[in-house]
Design a protein around this motif. Structure first.
Motif, PDB file in Angstrom:
ATOM      1  N   UNK A  18       1.080  -1.111   0.007  1.00  0.00           N
ATOM      2  CA  UNK A  18      -0.021  -0.124  -0.140  1.00  0.00           C
ATOM      3  C   UNK A  18       0.895   1.345  -0.166  1.00  0.00           C
ATOM      4  N   UNK A  19       0.555   2.094  -0.954  1.00  0.00           N
ATOM      5  CA  UNK A  19       1.617   3.344  -1.050  1.00  0.00           C
ATOM      6  C   UNK A  19       0.817   4.708  -1.423  1.00  0.00           C
ATOM      7  N   UNK A  22       2.295  -4.059   3.603  1.00  0.00           N
ATOM      8  CA  UNK A  22       3.581  -3.331   3.614  1.00  0.00           C
ATOM      9  C   UNK A  22       3.304  -1.663   3.107  1.00  0.00           C
ATOM     10  N   UNK A  23       3.785  -0.932   3.816  1.00  0.00           N
ATOM     11  CA  UNK A  23       3.460   0.699   3.472  1.00  0.00           C
ATOM     12  C   UNK A  23       4.681   1.276   3.000  1.00  0.00           C
ATOM     13  N   UNK A  24       4.542   2.048   1.776  1.00  0.00           N
ATOM     14  CA  UNK A  24       5.640   2.816   1.367  1.00  0.00           C
ATOM     15  C   UNK A  24       4.942   3.959   0.863  1.00  0.00           C
ATOM     16  N   UNK A  46       7.709   0.005  -8.401  1.00  0.00           N
ATOM     17  CA  UNK A  46       7.491  -0.406  -6.933  1.00  0.00           C
ATOM     18  C   UNK A  46       6.678  -1.363  -6.558  1.00  0.00           C
ATOM     19  N   UNK A  47       5.797  -1.601  -7.742  1.00  0.00           N
ATOM     20  CA  UNK A  47       4.888  -2.842  -7.803  1.00  0.00           C
ATOM     21  C   UNK A  47       3.794  -2.580  -6.674  1.00  0.00           C
ATOM     22  N   UNK A  48       3.224  -1.580  -6.419  1.00  0.00           N
ATOM     23  CA  UNK A  48       2.229  -1.618  -5.383  1.00  0.00           C
ATOM     24  C   UNK A  48       0.885  -2.324  -5.939  1.00  0.00           C
ATOM     25  N   UNK A  99      -0.465   0.287 -12.890  1.00  0.00           N
ATOM     26  CA  UNK A  99      -1.213  -0.940 -12.506  1.00  0.00           C
ATOM     27  C   UNK A  99      -1.372  -1.033 -11.080  1.00  0.00           C
ATOM     28  N   UNK A 100      -1.978   0.001 -10.475  1.00  0.00           N
ATOM     29  CA  UNK A 100      -2.219   0.042  -8.936  1.00  0.00           C
ATOM     30  C   UNK A 100      -3.656   0.622  -8.887  1.00  0.00           C
ATOM     31  N   UNK A 101      -4.187  -0.427  -7.966  1.00  0.00           N
ATOM     32  CA  UNK A 101      -5.706   0.168  -7.506  1.00  0.00           C
ATOM     33  C   UNK A 101      -5.728   1.016  -6.781  1.00  0.00           C
ATOM     34  N   UNK A 102      -6.285   2.381  -6.916  1.00  0.00           N
ATOM     35  CA  UNK A 102      -6.354   3.516  -6.286  1.00  0.00           C
ATOM     36  C   UNK A 102      -7.396   3.417  -5.417  1.00  0.00           C
ATOM     37  N   UNK A 103      -7.301   4.110  -4.206  1.00  0.00           N
ATOM     38  CA  UNK A 103      -8.327   4.540  -3.096  1.00  0.00           C
ATOM     39  C   UNK A 103      -8.512   5.803  -2.991  1.00  0.00           C
TER      40      UNK A 103
END
Length: 382
Positions: free
Chosen positions: A164-165, A196-198, A231-233, A261-265
């Protein structure tokens, strides 16, 4: 066979920041490559009379200074078609944002207002900014910021932690602190090593409590995109305050996350609430309450298969709907009447040397003044 006569489009900019690159420059480069326009992008201090006389249509890239105001007056008087680019409400920046001290000056606001008034059109990704500033018969030109170099979908191993970033500048620290602090600490307590947070750029005060990794902010947009893609979040966070200023922003975080390729919230406020029209699998919106954010994040963390499906869908959407080509063609449609019909009126005479010299002296004065103020009030020379 008569050779096609192309309209000459000139972009004037101070620095090729993402706002300029994504709101006109990359689209015009593409259209020039396709043979639809002739295009030049010239940094303001490198402009020559030849550039000004060459142009039929001039894009004013978030210009705000005395020198740029003088250029705009010359171009307006000569009959060029002027389009002012704006992607932030520069006339109403909140005091807590670092650039407010500059843009809040009366003279700077006067230059910006003057250049917009002289412009024939306003170009912006924000419908609110177009509604606000494209008045009195001005053309409103909407633009979509494209996804740069979207990555191909790659399956993430289900046994690894959900990454999660947050990616954003240091100005966004307060948004993380005020909207997400309690949410992320709760997620960490519930899921431990399963998450894991970044943080890329903005570094919140509770970094250690999350056992989070910090990636330093990057000035180069190309490098920023390269790092974000690498980063492959799994999940990208996009908190946004519910204010008139922030409502005028663009949903650029959706575009950047989708390209990676990241799902956003996303906070369920403008501009992200505009995304509600998309497929619900592409966008996760969370209201202002802590529990709504927790529900959204739990849903993604606990159903890894669905998370992967969403990652694949959002990446495909970026490639299909958010490419430079799609954005450029949409811009061309809106500018078709201008591109076809507008030709320069008359040549600009005189020289830019004196104006450039005055502008450089003024900038040097302000830089020295800023350094003196830092020394007086902080004792620091940087």
């Amino acid at each position: 066979m008569q050779e096609k006569q192309l309209q000459h489009v000139l972009l004037i900019y101070r620095k090729m920041i993402p706002s300029i690159r994504l709101c006109g420059h990359c689209q015009m480069e593409y259209l020039a490559q396709q043979g639809d326009v002739a295009y030049r992008a010239v940094q303001e201090m490198k402009l020559t009379n030849n550039d000004l006389n060459w142009a039929d249509i001039v894009l004013l890239g978030r210009l705000d200074s005395w020198y740029e105001f003088q250029l705009t007056k010359l171009l307006h008087k000569s009959g060029r078609y002027l389009i002012y680019i704006i992607d932030d409400d520069l006339l109403n920046i909140p005091p807590e944002i670092s650039s407010a001290a500059y843009y809040g000056q009366n003279k700077i606001q006067g230059y910006i207002r003057g250049m917009m008034e002289m412009s024939d059109a306003i170009l912006s990704p924000s419908p609110l900014l177009l509604e606000k500033y494209a008045a009195d018969g001005k053309r409103a030109i909407g633009i979509e910021e494209p996804a740069i170099d979207p990555v191909s979908y790659k399956l993430h191993a289900p046994g690894k932690p959900v990454k999660i970033g947050f990616a954003g500048s240091i100005d966004r620290v307060s948004d993380i602190e005020n909207i997400l602090k309690d949410v992320l600490l709760q997620i960490k307590r519930e899921y431990g090593d399963r998450v894991k947070f970044e943080f890329f750029g903005a570094i919140p005060s509770f970094l250690e409590e999350l056992d989070a990794q910090c990636i330093p902010y990057c000035d180069s947009y190309d490098e920023y995109r390269r790092i974000l893609n690498s980063l492959e979040w799994d999940i990208g966070l996009a908190p946004m305050p519910d204010t008139p200023f922030h409502a005028c922003k663009h949903y650029n975080k959706f575009i950047e996350y989708a390209a990676a390729g990241v799902v956003g919230v996303f906070s369920d406020v403008m501009p992200y609430s505009r995304l509600r029209t998309l497929n619900k699998e592409l966008v996760v919106l969370a209201g202002g309450q802590k529990e709504e954010w927790l529900t959204a994040l739990r849903m993604l963390i606990e159903n890894r298969k669905n998370l992967e499906e969403r990652r694949k869908l959002v990446g495909e959407y970026a490639v299909r709907n958010l490419s430079v080509a799609v954005s450029a063609h949409a811009l061309m449609e809106q500018m078709q009447e201008v591109i076809v019909g507008k030709m320069r009126s008359k040549n600009i005479t005189g020289t830019l040397v004196t104006a450039k010299l005055f502008a450089l002296l003024a900038r040097g004065y302000h830089m020295v003044g800023a350094r003196v103020r830092r020394l007086l009030f902080t004792g620091k020379n940087a």
